[in-house]
Design a protein around this motif. Sequence first.
Motif, PDB file in Angstrom:
ATOM      1  N   GLN A  25       0.820  -1.227   0.000  1.00  0.00           N
ATOM      2  CA  GLN A  25       0.000   0.000   0.000  1.00  0.00           C
ATOM      3  C   GLN A  25       0.849   1.270   0.000  1.00  0.00           C
ATOM      4  OE1 GLN A  25      -3.309   0.355  -0.378  1.00  0.00           O
ATOM      5  NE2 GLN A  25      -3.042   2.572  -0.283  1.00  0.00           N
ATOM      6  N   ARG A  26       2.044   1.201   0.604  1.00  0.00           N
ATOM      7  CA  ARG A  26       2.863   2.422   0.685  1.00  0.00           C
ATOM      8  C   ARG A  26       3.321   2.884  -0.692  1.00  0.00           C
ATOM      9  NH1 ARG A  26       6.300  -0.302   5.390  1.00  0.00           N
ATOM     10  NH2 ARG A  26       5.862  -2.017   3.938  1.00  0.00           N
ATOM     11  N   ILE A  27       3.429   1.953  -1.639  1.00  0.00           N
ATOM     12  CA  ILE A  27       3.780   2.334  -3.022  1.00  0.00           C
ATOM     13  C   ILE A  27       2.621   3.111  -3.643  1.00  0.00           C
ATOM     14  CG2 ILE A  27       4.120   1.337  -5.353  1.00  0.00           C
ATOM     15  CD1 ILE A  27       6.642   1.406  -3.607  1.00  0.00           C
ATOM     16  N   ILE A  28       1.404   2.638  -3.370  1.00  0.00           N
ATOM     17  CA  ILE A  28       0.218   3.347  -3.885  1.00  0.00           C
ATOM     18  C   ILE A  28       0.166   4.749  -3.274  1.00  0.00           C
ATOM     19  CG2 ILE A  28      -2.310   3.314  -3.977  1.00  0.00           C
ATOM     20  CD1 ILE A  28      -2.090   0.198  -3.842  1.00  0.00           C
ATOM     21  N   ASP A  29       0.358   4.800  -1.948  1.00  0.00           N
ATOM     22  CA  ASP A  29       0.265   6.097  -1.260  1.00  0.00           C
ATOM     23  C   ASP A  29       1.308   7.088  -1.780  1.00  0.00           C
ATOM     24  OD1 ASP A  29      -1.706   4.935   0.226  1.00  0.00           O
ATOM     25  OD2 ASP A  29      -0.465   4.576   2.004  1.00  0.00           O
ATOM     26  N   LYS A  30       2.487   6.585  -2.080  1.00  0.00           N
ATOM     27  CA  LYS A  30       3.578   7.498  -2.447  1.00  0.00           C
ATOM     28  C   LYS A  30       3.586   7.884  -3.936  1.00  0.00           C
ATOM     29  CE  LYS A  30       8.560   8.144  -2.045  1.00  0.00           C
ATOM     30  NZ  LYS A  30       9.841   7.598  -1.634  1.00  0.00           N
ATOM     31  N   TYR A  31       3.244   6.951  -4.802  1.00  0.00           N
ATOM     32  CA  TYR A  31       3.465   7.215  -6.237  1.00  0.00           C
ATOM     33  C   TYR A  31       2.216   7.277  -7.113  1.00  0.00           C
ATOM     34  CZ  TYR A  31       8.360   6.055  -5.259  1.00  0.00           C
ATOM     35  OH  TYR A  31       9.628   6.041  -4.756  1.00  0.00           O
ATOM     36  N   VAL A  32       1.127   6.638  -6.669  1.00  0.00           N
ATOM     37  CA  VAL A  32       0.006   6.423  -7.608  1.00  0.00           C
ATOM     38  C   VAL A  32      -1.014   7.567  -7.562  1.00  0.00           C
ATOM     39  CG1 VAL A  32      -1.965   4.886  -8.075  1.00  0.00           C
ATOM     40  CG2 VAL A  32       0.298   3.916  -7.584  1.00  0.00           C
ATOM     41  N   SER A  33      -1.339   8.107  -8.747  1.00  0.00           N
ATOM     42  CA  SER A  33      -2.382   9.142  -8.814  1.00  0.00           C
ATOM     43  C   SER A  33      -3.749   8.528  -9.100  1.00  0.00           C
ATOM     44  CB  SER A  33      -2.044  10.162  -9.901  1.00  0.00           C
ATOM     45  OG  SER A  33      -1.907   9.510 -11.153  1.00  0.00           O
ATOM     46  N   ASP A  34      -3.770   7.398  -9.820  1.00  0.00           N
ATOM     47  CA  ASP A  34      -5.043   6.783 -10.213  1.00  0.00           C
ATOM     48  C   ASP A  34      -4.992   5.271  -9.997  1.00  0.00           C
ATOM     49  OD1 ASP A  34      -4.422   9.185 -11.985  1.00  0.00           O
ATOM     50  OD2 ASP A  34      -6.530   8.866 -12.509  1.00  0.00           O
ATOM     51  N   GLU A  35      -5.902   4.757  -9.180  1.00  0.00           N
ATOM     52  CA  GLU A  35      -6.084   3.297  -9.086  1.00  0.00           C
ATOM     53  C   GLU A  35      -7.267   2.972 -10.000  1.00  0.00           C
ATOM     54  OE1 GLU A  35      -5.601   1.373  -5.061  1.00  0.00           O
ATOM     55  OE2 GLU A  35      -5.967   3.443  -4.490  1.00  0.00           O
ATOM     56  N   ILE A  36      -7.021   2.137 -11.012  1.00  0.00           N
ATOM     57  CA  ILE A  36      -8.061   1.909 -12.034  1.00  0.00           C
ATOM     58  C   ILE A  36      -8.372   0.424 -12.194  1.00  0.00           C
ATOM     59  CG2 ILE A  36      -8.668   2.190 -14.474  1.00  0.00           C
ATOM     60  CD1 ILE A  36      -6.972   4.662 -14.578  1.00  0.00           C
ATOM     61  N   SER A  37      -9.676   0.122 -12.141  1.00  0.00           N
ATOM     62  CA  SER A  37     -10.144  -1.239 -12.410  1.00  0.00           C
ATOM     63  C   SER A  37     -10.746  -1.283 -13.798  1.00  0.00           C
ATOM     64  CB  SER A  37     -11.206  -1.627 -11.383  1.00  0.00           C
ATOM     65  OG  SER A  37     -11.890  -2.784 -11.815  1.00  0.00           O
ATOM     66  N   ILE A  38     -10.459  -2.346 -14.560  1.00  0.00           N
ATOM     67  CA  ILE A  38     -11.068  -2.449 -15.899  1.00  0.00           C
ATOM     68  C   ILE A  38     -12.405  -3.190 -15.849  1.00  0.00           C
ATOM     69  CG2 ILE A  38      -8.882  -2.242 -17.132  1.00  0.00           C
ATOM     70  CD1 ILE A  38      -9.335  -5.348 -17.774  1.00  0.00           C
ATOM     71  N   GLY A  39     -12.808  -3.687 -14.687  1.00  0.00           N
ATOM     72  CA  GLY A  39     -14.103  -4.361 -14.602  1.00  0.00           C
ATOM     73  C   GLY A  39     -14.227  -5.121 -13.287  1.00  0.00           C
ATOM     74  N   ASP A  40     -15.449  -5.517 -12.988  1.00  0.00           N
ATOM     75  CA  ASP A  40     -15.718  -6.181 -11.713  1.00  0.00           C
ATOM     76  C   ASP A  40     -15.421  -7.668 -11.788  1.00  0.00           C
ATOM     77  OD1 ASP A  40     -16.463  -3.753 -10.745  1.00  0.00           O
ATOM     78  OD2 ASP A  40     -18.622  -4.113 -10.869  1.00  0.00           O
ATOM     79  N   TYR A  41     -14.168  -7.980 -11.962  1.00  0.00           N
ATOM     80  CA  TYR A  41     -13.672  -9.359 -11.951  1.00  0.00           C
ATOM     81  C   TYR A  41     -12.193  -9.293 -11.612  1.00  0.00           C
ATOM     82  CZ  TYR A  41     -13.062  -7.376 -16.573  1.00  0.00           C
ATOM     83  OH  TYR A  41     -12.803  -6.505 -17.601  1.00  0.00           O
ATOM     84  N   VAL A  42     -11.619 -10.442 -11.222  1.00  0.00           N
ATOM     85  CA  VAL A  42     -10.205 -10.440 -10.826  1.00  0.00           C
ATOM     86  C   VAL A  42      -9.378 -11.216 -11.843  1.00  0.00           C
ATOM     87  CG1 VAL A  42      -8.559 -11.089  -9.023  1.00  0.00           C
ATOM     88  CG2 VAL A  42     -10.838 -10.258  -8.387  1.00  0.00           C
ATOM     89  N   LEU A  43      -8.400 -10.528 -12.443  1.00  0.00           N
ATOM     90  CA  LEU A  43      -7.445 -11.158 -13.362  1.00  0.00           C
ATOM     91  C   LEU A  43      -6.266 -11.661 -12.551  1.00  0.00           C
ATOM     92  CD1 LEU A  43      -7.413  -8.219 -15.921  1.00  0.00           C
ATOM     93  CD2 LEU A  43      -8.658 -10.365 -16.191  1.00  0.00           C
ATOM     94  N   SER A  44      -5.455 -12.532 -13.146  1.00  0.00           N
ATOM     95  CA  SER A  44      -4.319 -13.040 -12.380  1.00  0.00           C
ATOM     96  C   SER A  44      -3.158 -12.050 -12.359  1.00  0.00           C
ATOM     97  CB  SER A  44      -3.861 -14.392 -12.929  1.00  0.00           C
ATOM     98  OG  SER A  44      -3.661 -14.289 -14.310  1.00  0.00           O
ATOM     99  N   SER A  45      -3.172 -11.080 -13.283  1.00  0.00           N
ATOM    100  CA  SER A  45      -2.088 -10.092 -13.254  1.00  0.00           C
ATOM    101  C   SER A  45      -2.497  -8.833 -14.002  1.00  0.00           C
ATOM    102  CB  SER A  45      -0.832 -10.675 -13.901  1.00  0.00           C
ATOM    103  OG  SER A  45      -1.035 -10.767 -15.293  1.00  0.00           O
TER     104      SER A  45
END
Length: 243
Positions: free
Chosen positions: A117-137
């Motif tokens: 999470q600290r990487i998200i907090d420090k560097y990420v401006s946008d957390e983006i999901s492409i859809g309501d399902y989970v891909l392996s990567s």
Amino acid sequence: MKLKVLSLFPGIMEGFFESSIMAKAVERGLVSYTLTDIRDYATDKHHKCDDLVYGGGAGMLMLPGPLSAALEAAGSPGARTVYVTPGGRLFNQAYAAELAREPELVILCGRYEGVDQRIIDKYVSDEISIGDYVLSSGEVAAMVLVDAVYRLVPGVIRGESLDEESFTDGLLEYPQYTRPAVYDNMKVPDVLVSGHHANIVKWRMKKRLEKTLLYRPDLLQGKGLEGELRAMILELIGQGGEA
Ligand code: SAM
């Protein structure tokens, strides 16, 4: 537009970046890209990039050290930095258009259970999901995102091709036909070969409304349809969605 994609498996994306419209956009200087292998930034002799999750639970998490070093090396200060994740804001055409206006996008692909999470907090401006399902990567998600975005960069695709696409004005696209005029006993609708431009426009709008009503009625909510469009919708609803 500069695209910088960071991943533990960048090879997955090479064919996408080297083919078709993307290859032409790169050749014409409209898009440039780098694919960074995060593992190159691991400092231990085993190039370790993941570890157990604090607090317990299944799976591994990507280590902050290599991620941070890779991000520092990739991004210009202030560049929009996306982490593709099922836990992000849902991606859509309007979001793609917004990102297409950026001069540079840094895109971080997750693996395993994701990233610290600290990487998200420090560097990420946008957390983006492409859809309501989970891909392996994250590589497939990153390619979906890049594909939707770069084709909206001015000059990549002719403007007219984008004008009547699904979602551009909040409706799905009308059905389309090519030669032959009769295929397997199915005829192209008469109106499309009539040469009557106004009737073709009207037919296409009716089909767009019909399709949107059938598959994505949520897109019509709050659209405030008036006049002829409103009459078309009422007619379609009256006919149980068939026209
Ligand atoms: N533990 C995560 C969760 O439950 O939200 C799922 C991790 S998933 C197995 C591994 C990686 O795939 C994620 O870090 C992300 O980069 C990518 N990914 C999976 N589903 C995605 C989606 N719907 N949209 C964008 N990225 C996705």
